[in-house]
Design a protein around this motif. Structure first.
Motif, PDB file in Angstrom:
ATOM      1  N   ARG A   1       0.812  -1.215   0.000  1.00  0.00           N
ATOM      2  CA  ARG A   1       0.000   0.000   0.000  1.00  0.00           C
ATOM      3  C   ARG A   1       0.848   1.269   0.000  1.00  0.00           C
TER       4      ARG A   1
ATOM      5  N   LYS B   1       1.826   5.932   4.151  1.00  0.00           N
ATOM      6  CA  LYS B   1       0.867   6.972   4.545  1.00  0.00           C
ATOM      7  C   LYS B   1      -0.179   7.289   3.472  1.00  0.00           C
ATOM      8  N   GLY B   2      -0.991   8.271   3.723  1.00  0.00           N
ATOM      9  CA  GLY B   2      -1.992   8.699   2.752  1.00  0.00           C
ATOM     10  C   GLY B   2      -3.297   7.942   2.859  1.00  0.00           C
ATOM     11  N   GLN B   3      -4.324   8.495   2.226  1.00  0.00           N
ATOM     12  CA  GLN B   3      -5.675   7.955   2.318  1.00  0.00           C
ATOM     13  C   GLN B   3      -5.759   6.505   1.849  1.00  0.00           C
ATOM     14  N   LYS B   4      -5.037   6.180   0.780  1.00  0.00           N
ATOM     15  CA  LYS B   4      -5.128   4.825   0.235  1.00  0.00           C
ATOM     16  C   LYS B   4      -4.453   3.782   1.109  1.00  0.00           C
ATOM     17  N   SER B   5      -3.586   4.206   2.009  1.00  0.00           N
ATOM     18  CA  SER B   5      -2.880   3.239   2.848  1.00  0.00           C
ATOM     19  C   SER B   5      -3.705   2.843   4.064  1.00  0.00           C
ATOM     20  N   ARG B   6      -4.717   3.613   4.387  1.00  0.00           N
ATOM     21  CA  ARG B   6      -5.453   3.408   5.636  1.00  0.00           C
ATOM     22  C   ARG B   6      -6.702   2.551   5.423  1.00  0.00           C
TER      23      ARG B   6
ATOM     24  N   GLY C   1     -10.075   3.841   3.742  1.00  0.00           N
ATOM     25  CA  GLY C   1      -9.725   4.975   2.869  1.00  0.00           C
ATOM     26  C   GLY C   1     -10.553   4.907   1.608  1.00  0.00           C
ATOM     27  N   TYR C   2     -11.216   6.013   1.264  1.00  0.00           N
ATOM     28  CA  TYR C   2     -12.166   5.978   0.147  1.00  0.00           C
ATOM     29  C   TYR C   2     -12.234   7.333  -0.533  1.00  0.00           C
ATOM     30  N   HIS C   3     -12.348   7.356  -1.825  1.00  0.00           N
ATOM     31  CA  HIS C   3     -12.701   8.570  -2.554  1.00  0.00           C
ATOM     32  C   HIS C   3     -13.467   8.176  -3.812  1.00  0.00           C
TER      33      HIS C   3
END
Length: 143
Positions: free
Chosen positions: A33, A36-41, A44-46
Motif C-alpha cells: 500500500r 501513509k496517505g488515504q489509500k494506505s489506511r 480509505g475511500y474517494h
C-alpha cells in the motif's frame, strides 16, 4: 484417466496473494500500500475520478456531442447491396434473413451508393430521392 488423477491445466489456477505476512513474502510491512496517505489506511475511500480537490478531468473537458437512442432502430442499405442480394422483391424480413440489417432494426432506407441494374420491388422500405430515381430507372418500384 481416474478421478483421483484429474488436475487443472497448468496456469488455470493461481493462489490469492496473501499480504502482510512478513519480510520474506515480499509483501510484508506496508502490504503493497505504500507509505501513509488515504489509500494506505483502512476505510480509505474517494469517488471515482476524484483528484484530491483538483478539478477532475471529466469536468475540465467541454461537453460535446449527442447520440440518439432511436438510431439503433434505423439502418441504411445501398443500391450495390440490393444488386448483390439479387431478389426481385425485397422487404424487411428478407433483408434481416440475408444479414444486411440487424434484428433490432425497424426502419430501413435505401441510399444511392453503387449501381442497380435489376428491377427490384421494395415493400415497407424507404429510399432517398436519388435512390428512388435509380430504382425506377432500372424498372423497379417502391410501395
Amino acid at each position: 484417466m481416474e478421478l483421483n488423477t484429474i488436475k487443472p491445466a497448468d496456469g488455470a489456477k493461481h493462489y490469492k496473494r496473501r499480504v502482510g505476512r512478513g519480510i520474506g513474502s515480499g509483501l510484508g510491512k506496508t502490504a503493497g500500500r505504500g507509505h501513509k496517505g488515504q489509500k494506505s489506511r483502512a476505510g480509505g475511500y474517494h469517488k471515482v475520478g476524484f483528484e484530491g480537490g483538483q478539478m477532475p478531468l471529466q469536468r475540465r473537458l467541454p461537453k460535446r456531442g449527442f447520440k440518439s437512442q432511436s438510431a439503433k432502430y434505423n439502418a441504411e442499405i445501398s443500391l450495390a447491396a440490393l444488386e448483390r442480394l439479387g431478389a426481385a422483391e425485397v422487404d424487411m424480413l428478407s433483408l434481416k434473413q440475408a444479414g444486411l440489417v440487424g434484428e433490432m432494426i425497424k426502419n430501413v432506407k435505401v441510399i444511392k451508393a453503387g449501381e442497380l441494374t435489376k428491377a427490384v420491388k421494395l415493400t415497407g422500405i424507404n429510399a432517398t430521392a436519388g435512390a428512388k430515381a435509380a430504382i425506377e430507372a432500372a424498372g423497379g418500384s417502391l410501395s
